[in-house]
Design an enzyme around this catalytic site. Structure first.
Site, short mmCIF file in Angstrom:
data_model
loop_
_atom_site.label_atom_id
_atom_site.label_comp_id
_atom_site.label_asym_id
_atom_site.label_seq_id
_atom_site.Cartn_x
_atom_site.Cartn_y
_atom_site.Cartn_z
N CYS A 167 0.83 -1.20 0.00
CA CYS A 167 0.00 0.00 0.00
C CYS A 167 0.87 1.26 0.00
O CYS A 167 1.51 1.56 -0.99
CB CYS A 167 -0.97 -0.03 1.19
SG CYS A 167 -2.31 1.18 1.05
N HIS B 224 -3.55 -5.58 1.09
CA HIS B 224 -2.97 -5.82 2.42
C HIS B 224 -2.95 -7.31 2.75
O HIS B 224 -3.80 -7.82 3.49
CB HIS B 224 -3.78 -5.06 3.48
CG HIS B 224 -3.56 -3.58 3.45
ND1 HIS B 224 -2.49 -2.98 4.07
CD2 HIS B 224 -4.27 -2.59 2.86
CE1 HIS B 224 -2.56 -1.67 3.88
NE2 HIS B 224 -3.62 -1.41 3.15
N GLU C 133 -1.10 -8.67 4.75
CA GLU C 133 -0.81 -8.82 6.18
C GLU C 133 -2.07 -8.77 7.05
O GLU C 133 -2.04 -9.16 8.22
CB GLU C 133 0.18 -7.74 6.64
CG GLU C 133 -0.40 -6.37 6.90
CD GLU C 133 -0.68 -5.56 5.64
OE1 GLU C 133 -1.03 -4.37 5.76
OE2 GLU C 133 -0.56 -6.11 4.53
#
Length: 288
Positions: free
Chosen positions: A129, A259, A261
């Site tokens: 990002c 994302h 994560e």
């Protein structure tokens, strides 16, 4: 048109990725800036997969804090194998757009030298990002080095819809020629969270074709049939050629908007699709 070109020009050569050094617990430097908001998710993903991660905060309250922070970041990079830039809105995406503050730090003479040395010793770089924006605007993507950009360089700008987007998208693995993507198959589709206001990749046709042939187009936004698309329902920022992620430096630098994560037990329970896109495990495995 996108699909036709990609199918005709796909190079499916598979490389074996293994670092020249073996480390039981690779060290990861996660650079957090004022406005970063995903550093702890990234920290947890790296650590739970066998790394030793550290969040290095760039403090800018005073000039003394700034100098000390840069020195600390360089020291940490010298003793680490992975450099990670998390998502968020560094410096509130001001002035003049996303990641400008992060890029200014990357171009600092000391930091630039530390990053170059990391790459020379088989290090990996990841940007998600806001971190992806910094990699592109610093030249690390797609050129593999911190450098000045020109008028034909890929860049990132405001979403076509002209507002922040937060949703789950489907992204497809276009190439797995990267340590970060080594255990995935070309064509694998993952459900990934996005959250950004400036995620639209702008790239010339000539540059796109060159990067695609070099296996540097890593991931794309796709529709329910798995086809890359410009439909805003599936490609909400309007990225040219539906690009979501890119590679450089023999696949060792990876940047993406989604994302990966942001996952965990009982997260996205009512969302269909494969949410296990464990690029962190792959990055760590590179040094095993």
């Amino acid at each position: 048109k996108i699909e036709t070109y990609d199918i005709k020009n796909k190079i499916s050569e598979k490389k074996i990725y293994k670092s020249s050094i073996t480390i039981a617990k690779p060290r990861v430097v996660i650079a957090a800036f004022p406005g970063t908001n995903s550093e702890y998710d990234m920290y947890n993903r790296f650590n739970e997969n066998g790394a030793e991660a550290k969040i290095t905060l760039l403090r800018n309250l005073t000039q003394k804090h700034l100098i000390e922070s840069v020195d600390e970041m360089c020291k940490d990079l010298k003793n680490s194998q992975i450099f990670a830039l998390p998502g968020g809105f560094s410096a509130g995406d001001e002035p003049d757009g996303s990641a400008k503050f992060m890029v200014a730090v990357l171009k600092n003479k000391k930091v630039k030298e530390a990053v170059e040395n990391l790459l020379k010793r088989d290090g990996l770089i990841l940007g998600i990002c806001n971190g992806f924006q910094a990699l592109i605007k610093s030249g690390l993507l797609p050129y593999g080095e911190i450098r000045e950009l020109n008028e034909t360089s890929p860049t990132l700008t405001f979403n076509t819809i002209d507002k922040h987007m937060s949703k789950i998208v489907q992204t497809k693995i276009i190439t797995n020629n990267s340590p970060w993507l080594s255990d995935m198959k070309e064509g694998d589709i993952h459900s990934v969270a996005i959250s950004h206001g400036e995620g639209r990749i702008i790239i010339t046709e000539e540059e796109y074709k060159k990067l695609f042939k070099n296996n540097q187009i890593a991931t794309k936004y796709v529709d329910l049939d798995g086809n890359s698309t410009m439909d805003s329902q599936f490609n909400p920022n309007g990225s040219y050629y539906a690009i979501e992620g890119m590679l450089a430096y023999n696949g060792r630098i990876f940047g993406k908007m989604g994302h990966s994560e942001r996952k965990g037990k009982n997260v996205y329970k009512n969302i269909y699709g494969n949410k296990e896109q464990n690029i962190f495990r792959n990055g760590i495995k590179f040094f095993k």
